[in-house]
Enzyme design. Structure first.
Site, PDB file in Angstrom:
ATOM      1  N   GLU A 163       0.779  -1.241   0.000  1.00  0.00           N
ATOM      2  CA  GLU A 163       0.000   0.000   0.000  1.00  0.00           C
ATOM      3  C   GLU A 163       0.813   1.295   0.000  1.00  0.00           C
ATOM      4  OE1 GLU A 163      -3.032  -0.281   3.043  1.00  0.00           O
ATOM      5  OE2 GLU A 163      -4.118  -1.820   1.940  1.00  0.00           O
ATOM      6  N   GLU A 272      -5.990  -8.088  -0.570  1.00  0.00           N
ATOM      7  CA  GLU A 272      -6.641  -7.897   0.731  1.00  0.00           C
ATOM      8  C   GLU A 272      -8.108  -7.610   0.482  1.00  0.00           C
ATOM      9  OE1 GLU A 272      -5.146  -4.917   3.395  1.00  0.00           O
ATOM     10  OE2 GLU A 272      -3.061  -5.393   2.960  1.00  0.00           O
TER      11      GLU A 272
END
Ligand SMILES: *[C@@H]1O[C@H](CO)[C@@H](O)[C@H](O)[C@H]1NC(C)=O
Ligand SMILES: *[C@@H]1O[C@H](CO)[C@@H](O)[C@H](O)[C@H]1NC(C)=O
Ligand SMILES: CC(=O)N[C@H]1CO[C@H](CO)[C@@H](O)[C@@H]1O
Length: 337
Positions: A163, A272
């Protein structure tokens, strides 16, 4: 997740890339079409504000019993978040800390020893000691050192970083390319590499954030790049609420990214995802996974956030035997494993 992630992974049947060992152990249990299905095992990146931190106080390693139980469901992929600074503490171009690296090596060996895939996930958001990484050559060196630990293990998958966010898109592209180059320079030439985008690598903003454009030209001499996107189903997409926006929000949020993948001949993994333990989220999750299956030409699989021994009553915990999602959600997702 914005701060820590756990990934559960499992593999899909019949894929060109499935490892024979993996198929032997899990294929018969898997109903879905995916190459990879699994879990994030989140715990070695805990205590991010305490570096290096102490084992079993600030962070720990996944429980092998938890990994084994989840792989029994048919999952074939485990994402292993850890901290870049704990592995290579002095500087990006430095050497590994033998204690922490042994923990990572042992965890990965356990996973791949079961015939599953282990994703090496430096859970750093594009930062090193909280500073945005701008030393692209240093990042390449970090990856060469790290990939060398796993160069001979074909069931390892490298994830360049968790991320990236609030950075220049061009820097994110350069860091991803440096990671690819560094990994290949280490002699790790058979493994898949997961690249992530800016804006928390969100699928729903993949195109609008500019990731689609800036990451389009990443290149790998081995041609084994998979784009890793994350998607939560709560109102702000942060994965911090029990409620999902609607029963169809999952497939809606993946539309644009899927079009981008098809238009550009790319492959992705949903690295995710999660939703709370309620009927609307279960509908949103199964709807999303059905959509992924319908588009399994470009979607290679999905990973749940998260398992790990320290999650207690966390709403998304898939830690056996009593994690909230393990008991309330996993049974509904079994058809997609
Ligand atoms: C190496 O890692 C261990 C375990 O995390 C830690 O206790 C130790 O302080 C580290 N050493 C250095 C030099 O960072
Ligand atoms: C990617 O490559 C295409 C075709 O060569 C080029 O038009 C485009 O500008 C490149 N994009 C980036 C971000 O480099
Ligand atoms: C979205 C989410 O739940 N993120 C969590 C991921 O896990 C870390 C701990 O590892 C939490 O701090 C985050 O809130």
């Amino acid at each position: 997740m914005k701060f820590l992630d756990i990934v559960l992974g499992a593999a899909a049947a019949g894929s060109a890339m499935a490892a024979p060992t993996c198929e032997a152990s899990t294929k018969s249990k898997r109903a879905g079409k995916f190459k990879f299905v699994g879990i994030n095992q989140s715990c070695a990146e805990f205590g991010q504000d305490t570096l290096p931190g102490q084992l079993n106080k600030h962070y720990t390693w996944p429980a092998t019993s938890s990994i084994d139980t989840l792989l029994e469901t048919g999952m074939n992929t485990v994402r292993v978040p850890f901290m870049m600074e704990r592995l290579i503490p002095e500087q990006l171009t430095g050497t590994v800390n033998e204690t922490y690296s042994q923990g990572l090596i042992d965890t990965v060996a356990h996973i791949t020893g079961k015939g599953a895939y282990a994703i090496i996930d430096p859970h750093n958001f594009g930062r090193y000691y909280k500073e945005i990484i701008t030393d692209v050559e240093g990042f390449k060196a970090w990856w060469t050192t790290t990939a060398a630990l796993f160069a001979d293990n074909e069931n390892v998958i490298f994830d360049t970083n968790n991320e990236y966010h609030d950075m220049e898109n061009s820097l994110v592209a350069n860091l991803n390319q440096a990671a690819i180059d560094g990994i290949r320079a280490a002699g790790a030439t058979s493994q898949y590499i997961l690249v992530e985008g800016n804006s928390w690598s969100g699928a729903w903003t993949w195109v609008s954030s500019g990731n689609g454009e800036s990451l389009l030209n990443l290149s790998d001499p081995e041609d084994k790049i998979i784009y890793e996107m994350h998607q939560y189903l709560d109102e702000d997409g942060s994965g911090t609420h029990e409620e999902c926006v609607s029963g169809t929000i999952g497939q809606e949020r993946l539309q644009e990214a899927t079009k981008w993948l098809k238009a550009n001949g790319k492959t992705a993994i949903l690295g995710e995802t999660a939703g709370g333990p309620n009927a609307q989220c279960i509908q949103a999750l199964t709807g999303m996974l059905s959509f992924l299956e319908e588009n399994s030409d470009v979607w290679s699989g999905w990973l749940w956030w998260a398992a790990g021994p320290w999650w207690a009553d966390y709403m998304y915990s898939m830690e056996p035997p009593s994690g909230t999602a393990y008991t309330a959600i996993l049974p509904s997702l079994q058809p997609y494993i």
